[in-house]
Design an enzyme around this catalytic site. Sequence first.
Site, short mmCIF file in Angstrom:
data_model
loop_
_atom_site.label_atom_id
_atom_site.label_comp_id
_atom_site.label_asym_id
_atom_site.label_seq_id
_atom_site.Cartn_x
_atom_site.Cartn_y
_atom_site.Cartn_z
N ASP A 67 2.20 -1.35 -15.69
CA ASP A 67 2.62 -2.06 -14.49
C ASP A 67 1.93 -3.41 -14.38
OD1 ASP A 67 0.02 -1.03 -13.81
OD2 ASP A 67 0.98 0.71 -12.90
N ASP A 136 -2.10 11.53 -4.66
CA ASP A 136 -0.83 11.97 -4.08
C ASP A 136 0.19 12.31 -5.16
OD1 ASP A 136 -0.31 9.46 -5.04
OD2 ASP A 136 0.37 8.61 -3.14
N HIS A 138 1.04 10.36 -7.79
CA HIS A 138 1.80 9.26 -8.36
C HIS A 138 1.41 8.99 -9.82
CE1 HIS A 138 -1.69 6.72 -6.94
NE2 HIS A 138 -1.46 6.14 -8.11
#
Length: 261
Positions: A67, A136, A138
């Site tokens: 990313d 969480d 991700h």
Amino acid sequence: MEVIVVERPEDAAPIVADAYSRLLAAKPDAVLGLATGSTPLGVYDELVRRYEAGELTFASARAFLLDEYVGLPADHPERYRAFIERVFTGRVDLRPDAVQGPDGLAEDLSAAGVAYDAAIREAGGIDLQILGIGADGHLAFNMPMSSLTSRTRLKTLTPKTRLDNARFFDDDLDQVPRHCLTQGLGTIMESRHAVMLGFGLNKAQAVRECVEGAVSARWPASVLQLHPHATVVVDAEAASQLTFREYYRTTYDGKPDWQGI
């Protein structure tokens, strides 16, 4: 999915580095998928150590980042391209032009995502993708409720993510970008070998849900249950909620050395 439970985070580094060593010995021009953040730093340090000892080379390899922030200037020290150069690629013999990340400065960000997926395909696909799991669940910036078949695309950073990352921007939330380009879960699933790391008690619930729970967009990393070659390496704290953790220990301890991960 293979699950490996180690006592401490530092115990994971040689296990994962062995996978890199085996891959590069068999395929010197391998395509590597690189994650940023603190989780893989121990692995990168071990790979640098092996490179400096003359045990492996990255001279013919290529690498793609997971990313990149949108809008940060090309010379900004907190761009993920700059980060990965500091912690890994600039410390080994990977050619600078062999390392590519999503174009967070593109005028057409949607087209940039499509182009990034195309570049990965043109390189022959990612042979080994290293990943870190979020608390969480991700993966990369694929937050809960991301499509399990998503491609590289623009994502809006959540307030919590921006707040967590403010420490890298002089604790000034206004400096933290609001958007990023991230590989999608569908993109990640096309890697030939996906290695996910998770350390610490704050990751225990996510590890449990993603390894032993249902495959669900609520826990994005659970999609790796469908990957043909996924390896999960967690420390004792992150594994503390796993029902089958002793089974994972037993099966890994019983593997022949030649098999690797």
